[in-house]
Structures are given as C-alpha cells and as structure tokens.
Design an enzyme around this catalytic site. Structure first.
Site, PDB file in Angstrom:
ATOM      1  N   THR A  64       0.869  -1.177   0.000  1.00  0.00           N
ATOM      2  CA  THR A  64       0.000   0.000   0.000  1.00  0.00           C
ATOM      3  C   THR A  64       0.903   1.224   0.000  1.00  0.00           C
ATOM      4  O   THR A  64       1.508   1.554   1.015  1.00  0.00           O
ATOM      5  CB  THR A  64      -0.930   0.009   1.216  1.00  0.00           C
ATOM      6  N   LYS A  94      -6.741   1.263  -4.061  1.00  0.00           N
ATOM      7  CA  LYS A  94      -6.415   0.639  -2.780  1.00  0.00           C
ATOM      8  C   LYS A  94      -6.558   1.624  -1.623  1.00  0.00           C
ATOM      9  O   LYS A  94      -7.134   1.295  -0.573  1.00  0.00           O
ATOM     10  CB  LYS A  94      -4.986   0.079  -2.831  1.00  0.00           C
ATOM     11  N   LYS A 151      -0.886   5.539   8.573  1.00  0.00           N
ATOM     12  CA  LYS A 151      -0.112   5.798   7.363  1.00  0.00           C
ATOM     13  C   LYS A 151      -1.005   5.797   6.130  1.00  0.00           C
ATOM     14  O   LYS A 151      -0.906   6.683   5.270  1.00  0.00           O
ATOM     15  CB  LYS A 151       0.990   4.736   7.244  1.00  0.00           C
TER      16      LYS A 151
END
Length: 296
Positions: free
Chosen positions: A95, A171, A240
């Site tokens: 990711t 994503k 994050k």
C-alpha cells in the site's frame, strides 16, 4: 516461472507461500532472515539482498510496510532496481503513496524494466486461504504475463488499465472506506454498550441486518469482542494509509473531512501507545472516551 518475493511479513509470507505452492521457482528476501524459514523448508531460495532476490527472476513481488521500506528495498544499495533484468517485471503489492508508485513506474521504465501496481484487499487469514482481492494496473502485455501469478493469490482480480498508480488510488480509497466503517462501528458499539446493551446482542443485530461482506462483519466482531491483538493490520499502518489518502486528495483537490477525522483518531491511538494493536482498536479508543472499560 522464476519469481522473486521481497517482504515476508503478515501478508507477504502467506502470499509467497501461495506462489510456491503453485509450483513457481521462488527466491525470497526479508530484512529479518529467520522469517523466510518456512519457505526455505518448502524449497525456496533465501537471498541476502533485494537485488539478489531479483537477479534471474522473471517477476519480482514486493510486499512491504510503507513508502520508506519500499524506497529502501528498491532504490537502496543492493536494491531491487539494481538486480532486476531488463524486461523483467516488478509487481508492487504494498500500500503505497500515489507519488511513489509514479516514481517506481518511471524508474523501472528508465532501466528497461517493467512495473505493475497490484495491491490487495484482505487480512493475513485471507492471504493464507487465497481469498485476497487483487486490484492491478499497468501495461496490458505485462498484466497478461503476470495474470496467472496474480490470480494465484486470491479469489478475484480487478484490472484498472495501463496506468499503474491507478491501482494505488483504488487501494487507498478502499482502505479509507474500511477505516471509516470501523469508526462508525466503534461509535455504534460504544453507544449501545453505554446504554446497557450487551455487545454480543448488538453484534447479532448487525450480523442479521447489516452484514453482507466479510470485511464489515469481521471488524464488527473484533470490536464487539475487543480482540485487538495480535494485529492483522497495525493501527500505525492504518494511520499511514489514511495520511496517504489525504495526500492523494490534496493532489486531486478533493475535500475529505471524514478522512481527516479518522486520521486524528488513529493518531490519537498511536500517541496513546496503541500503534501496534489492530487498527480496529478504534473501538477501544471510542469506548474509553465514552467512559467504558474493557470487558464492561
């Protein structure tokens, strides 16, 4: 096919195991070499650097925690970029920020190498049972070449076109939906608990009325049962990801006030020492603010 795999954490290890089980010739690298032991026992070769894992491979997967880890593994000394042969493909399943994905596409193109972005949806249990959903983007010829590998990893594949960073946008958007869902779940469970309703009772209502997707139902169960450890996906990684979502939103000039709220929720959890708990521990943070203690 000769396949390299870089990063053997909670997600990378079962993904690499799936590729090995499908009969591919596997070379793996992980910063902590001992994590490669289960794959070595199954015939995988253990490399001493990302460059060595990439050398001689037709396709190399990377599944690492964040932009810093990917940057180090790809661009660092003895990095993947130095070992990958011209024409070979780097498949990034991490990711990542959209900006880093764009940088990877440019760097690999300059080196005569190929690049696909192919992040996945699913927890480690889904990776182990080959139930991940893969979202992938990149040049069609590379996608066709890697499709059998991508389909080996999970129950489905969505191809998003020729531009690799599109997969990272999808994503990040999906992870934002999950983070927002958990905030709503956390607040709903806190309200019902504070009102004297047993979490298992509200969970039954949720499962009967609202749950139609395993992700939604799974996180509801974690919050209802207050099972935040061991972490399938750490809260600090959730922070994050939401920060990456906000970065992408700034670039695209899209206001996302709920994303800012969820980011602050995760930031508060990390600041309180909960960064290594599962990111569904939003349930614990909201319950604590409601005056509830764990197990009440």
């Amino acid at each position: 096919m000769k396949v390299g795999f870089i990063g053997l954490g909670n997600m990378g290890l079962p993904m690499a195991a799936s590729l090995a089980a499908a009969g591919h010739e596997l070379t793996v690298w992980n910063r902590t070499e001992s994590k490669a032991a289960p794959l070595k026992e199954k015939g995988a070769r253990v490399a001493r650097s990302p460059a060595e894992a990439a050398r001689g491979a037709e396709v190399v997967f990377s599944m690492l925690a964040d932009d810093a880890a990917v940057t180090s593994a790809v661009f660092g000394q003895d990095g993947l970029l130095a070992g990958l042969a011209p024409g070979a493909v780097h498949v990034s399943s991490s990711t990542l920020s959209v900006a880093l994905s764009e940088r990877l596409a440019e760097a690999h193109a300059s080196a005569g190498q190929r690049y696909l972005a192919a992040p996945v949806f699913g927890r480690p249990t889904a990776a182990a049972s080959k139930q991940l959903w893969v979202v992938a983007a990149g040049p069609k010829q590379d996608m066709d070449r890697c499709r059998p590998l991508l389909e080996t990893l999970g129950r489905g594949l969505t191809v998003l076109g020729d531009r690799a960073p599109a997969a990272n946008v999808v994503k990040l958007s999906g992870n934002f939906l999950i983070a927002s869902m958990m905030e709503a779940l956390a607040e709903s469970f806190a309200l019902t608990r504070k009102s004297g309703i047993e979490p298992k009772v509200f969970l039954e209502v949720f499962q009967s009325v609202f749950a139609r997707a395993p992700i939604f139902e799974g996180y509801a169960q974690l919050i209802a049962e207050e099972k935040y450890s061991p972490a399938g996906f750490k809260m600090r990684l959730g922070l994050k990801d939401v920060e990456l979502v906000l970065g992408a939103a700034r670039t695209a000039e899209v206001p996302m006030p709920l994303a800012s709220l969820v980011k602050d929720q995760f930031l508060g959890g990390v600041a309180q020492g909960h960064g290594d708990l599962d990111w569904s521990a939003l349930g614990a943070l909201v319950a604590e603010r409601a005056g509830l203690k764990q197990g009440d």
